[in-house]
Each structure stands twice: as C-alpha cells, then as structure tokens.
Scaffold this active site. Structure first.
Site, PDB file in Angstrom:
ATOM      1  N   LYS A  20       0.810  -1.222   0.000  1.00  0.00           N
ATOM      2  CA  LYS A  20       0.000   0.000   0.000  1.00  0.00           C
ATOM      3  C   LYS A  20       0.846   1.275   0.000  1.00  0.00           C
ATOM      4  CE  LYS A  20      -0.723   0.085   4.975  1.00  0.00           C
ATOM      5  NZ  LYS A  20       0.238   1.110   5.305  1.00  0.00           N
ATOM      6  N   ARG A  94      -5.357   3.052  12.555  1.00  0.00           N
ATOM      7  CA  ARG A  94      -4.715   1.746  12.709  1.00  0.00           C
ATOM      8  C   ARG A  94      -5.348   0.927  13.840  1.00  0.00           C
ATOM      9  NH1 ARG A  94       0.425   2.025  10.098  1.00  0.00           N
ATOM     10  NH2 ARG A  94       1.833   0.422  10.797  1.00  0.00           N
ATOM     11  N   ARG A 133      11.809  -6.041   1.261  1.00  0.00           N
ATOM     12  CA  ARG A 133      11.572  -4.598   1.179  1.00  0.00           C
ATOM     13  C   ARG A 133      12.823  -3.796   1.556  1.00  0.00           C
ATOM     14  NH1 ARG A 133       6.097  -2.521   3.720  1.00  0.00           N
ATOM     15  NH2 ARG A 133       7.081  -2.817   5.737  1.00  0.00           N
ATOM     16  N   ARG A 166      14.344  -1.753   6.887  1.00  0.00           N
ATOM     17  CA  ARG A 166      13.855  -1.107   8.101  1.00  0.00           C
ATOM     18  C   ARG A 166      14.047  -2.035   9.293  1.00  0.00           C
ATOM     19  NH1 ARG A 166       7.953   1.005   6.529  1.00  0.00           N
ATOM     20  NH2 ARG A 166       7.596  -0.052   8.488  1.00  0.00           N
ATOM     21  N   ARG A 177       3.974  -7.729  13.640  1.00  0.00           N
ATOM     22  CA  ARG A 177       3.182  -6.714  12.925  1.00  0.00           C
ATOM     23  C   ARG A 177       1.978  -7.338  12.219  1.00  0.00           C
ATOM     24  NH1 ARG A 177       6.596  -3.357   9.187  1.00  0.00           N
ATOM     25  NH2 ARG A 177       4.955  -1.836   9.444  1.00  0.00           N
TER      26      ARG A 177
HETATM   27  P1  AMP Z   1       4.286   1.948   8.853  1.00  0.00           P
HETATM   28  O1  AMP Z   1       5.381   2.707   8.195  1.00  0.00           O
HETATM   29  O2  AMP Z   1       2.917   2.486   8.518  1.00  0.00           O
HETATM   30  O3  AMP Z   1       4.398   0.480   8.644  1.00  0.00           O
HETATM   31  O4  AMP Z   1       4.460   2.197  10.426  1.00  0.00           O
HETATM   32  C1  AMP Z   1       5.631   1.822  11.126  1.00  0.00           C
HETATM   33  C2  AMP Z   1       5.347   1.718  12.615  1.00  0.00           C
HETATM   34  O5  AMP Z   1       4.923   3.004  13.122  1.00  0.00           O
HETATM   35  C3  AMP Z   1       4.220   0.767  12.994  1.00  0.00           C
HETATM   36  O6  AMP Z   1       4.655  -0.564  13.114  1.00  0.00           O
HETATM   37  C4  AMP Z   1       3.792   1.337  14.336  1.00  0.00           C
HETATM   38  O7  AMP Z   1       4.746   0.992  15.332  1.00  0.00           O
HETATM   39  C5  AMP Z   1       3.899   2.824  14.113  1.00  0.00           C
HETATM   40  N1  AMP Z   1       2.655   3.413  13.593  1.00  0.00           N
HETATM   41  C6  AMP Z   1       2.473   3.960  12.350  1.00  0.00           C
HETATM   42  N2  AMP Z   1       1.226   4.433  12.226  1.00  0.00           N
HETATM   43  C7  AMP Z   1       0.598   4.172  13.397  1.00  0.00           C
HETATM   44  C8  AMP Z   1      -0.726   4.404  13.877  1.00  0.00           C
HETATM   45  N3  AMP Z   1      -1.652   5.004  13.122  1.00  0.00           N
HETATM   46  N4  AMP Z   1      -1.011   3.987  15.130  1.00  0.00           N
HETATM   47  C9  AMP Z   1      -0.095   3.403  15.925  1.00  0.00           C
HETATM   48  N5  AMP Z   1       1.161   3.136  15.529  1.00  0.00           N
HETATM   49  C10 AMP Z   1       1.518   3.524  14.280  1.00  0.00           C
END
Ligand code: AMP
Length: 230
Positions: A20, A94, A133, A166, A177
C-alpha cells in the site's frame, strides 16, 4: 458503484507488506494527493529526536503500535493546514480507537473521506514481500528486491543513497506486525465495510505491482497513465 468525480480524500488500508505504501507514493506523484503517512511521520520524529519521537522509538522497533493519543498529537501538528484538497492517509487509522480521531479531524478541518480502500493480500504473501523490502533513508522511497527493484542494485533511484532494511522488517518483528494487523486492522475494515459501504472498495493486492496500481486507479476513477497536471 462508480464515482461521479474521483475521490479526493482517501484512506488506504492493507496489512504490512500489502504494497500500500508504494501505491500511495505513486498515487501522490501521479495524481497530486498529499500523503499523510503516520509511520513516516513517526520515523521523521525519531530522526529529529523530538519528544514525540523519543516516546515512539522503542515501540516501533518492537513492531508495536504507538498509543492513539500520540497519533492524535502527531496529526494535530501535521494537519493544521492541509494545504491541498487531496489527502491520502496511509497507516491511519490503525486501531478502532483512531476511528473517532479521524472523524474529529474531518469535522475540524472540514473534509470528508470519500473512499476507504483496502489492498487485500494474504498473511503469507505479505510476509514474503516484507523480507525483500528496502527503503531510502534520505527520501523515504520504498523498493522491493524482486517486485520493484531500484535501477542500480541497493541504491535509491532518486538520490543514489544506499538502501536500508527497516529495523521493523526483520522476521520476528514482521510476525508481530502481522498479528497486530489481524487484531486491530481487520476490525477497522469490517467497521468501514459496514458503516460506509458506498465509500468502501477492495483491490486484489496479490497481482504484479503494475496490475495492482492499474486496478487501484480504475477503482478510484483515475487514469493509471495520467500524471498530475503541471
Ligand atoms: P508503517 O510505516 O505504517 O508500517 O508504520 C511503522 C510503525 O509506526 C508501525 O509498526 C507502528 O509501530 C507505528 N505506527 C504507524 N502508524 C501508526 C498508527 N496510526 N497507530 C499506531 N502506531 C503507528
């Protein structure tokens, strides 16, 4: 049902590894959406070392979610003046606790989400993708060793920086996750599917990247080959 005009305020959902974020990036570049990516905003806060970043860092490294209150604070800083009439939310909401936070911002800033878009992939397919990734530490562009490789191996197409994995893309964190998505993400999809059926769309994310992008554009009523005017 198709749109009279293409949606201008979109939330994109998908389990970690659904692709996404790459799709959001391309939609932003091709169709002028301003991306609101909570994961990226949090990583930036960590890099800057500000108080919000310090509070988020350990939770993110372990693959855990940060508290809803912190996400609200983060968006408060970011969404003061949206600056565009096209917003694409990636990674928010989320949890079910963040659903009313989004509604609060819609009300306060006078916009309405007109599409909740799911990129549907299985748990198994998502795990396979996540291990390949790579991300640019300078500009945040994302790549995949197999599905979306950079032109020069391990280097960013935009700025030539060495790509990184990452810290939350390692095998045990990937599984954490996925479980978090099953627990918190799937109920949000059910919620919007039931409460906003006219705005809810789902795209099959288990196709080639280009096919998923083409289907996403078709579903949104956008031309896949179009670029942003100007
Ligand atoms: P992402 O890049 O969207 O995969 O986010 C990386 C990490 O940031 C996630 O695994 C969470 O630890 C944190 N995170 C990102 N967005 C949120 C959200 N809306 N609510 C809570 N944690 C978030």
């Amino acid at each position: 049902m198709s749109w009279k005009v293409p949606p201008s305020h979109v939330v994109i959902f998908g389990r970690p590894g659904s692709g996404k974020s790459s799709l959001a990036e391309q939609l932003g570049a091709d169709h002028g959406f301003q991306l609101i990516r909570t994961g990226e905003l949090l990583r930036n806060a960590i890099r800057r070392g500000d108080s919000l970043g310090v509070r988020a860092e350990q939770l993110i490294k372990g693959g855990n979610l940060v508290p809803d209150s912190l996400i609200s604070e983060l968006l408060e800083q970011t969404l003061k003046a949206p600056g565009t009439d096209r917003l694409l939310f990636d990674g928010f909401p989320r949890t079910m606790g963040q659903v009313p936070i989004l509604a609060k911002f819609e009300h306060a800033l006078n916009f309405r989400i007109d599409c909740y878009l799911e990129i549907a992939v299985s748990h198994q397919a998502a795990v396979k993708r996540m291990t390949g990734r790579r991300v640019c530490p300078v500009c945040g562009s994302t790549y995949h060793l197999v599905n979306q490789p950079p032109r020069v191996p391990e280097r960013c197409d935009r700025d030539g920086a060495a790509l990184e994995q990452r810290p939350d893309d390692t095998a045990d964190v990937i599984e954490v996750r996925q479980q978090i998505y099953n627990k918190h993400g799937l109920p949000i999809l059910d919620y919007y599917r039931n409460h906003a059926p006219d705005q809810f769309r789902s795209v099959n994310g288990e196709q080639s990247y280009d096919a998923v992008y083409a289907e996403t554009c078709r579903v949104l009523g956008l031309d896949a080959s179009d670029s942003e005017p100007g």
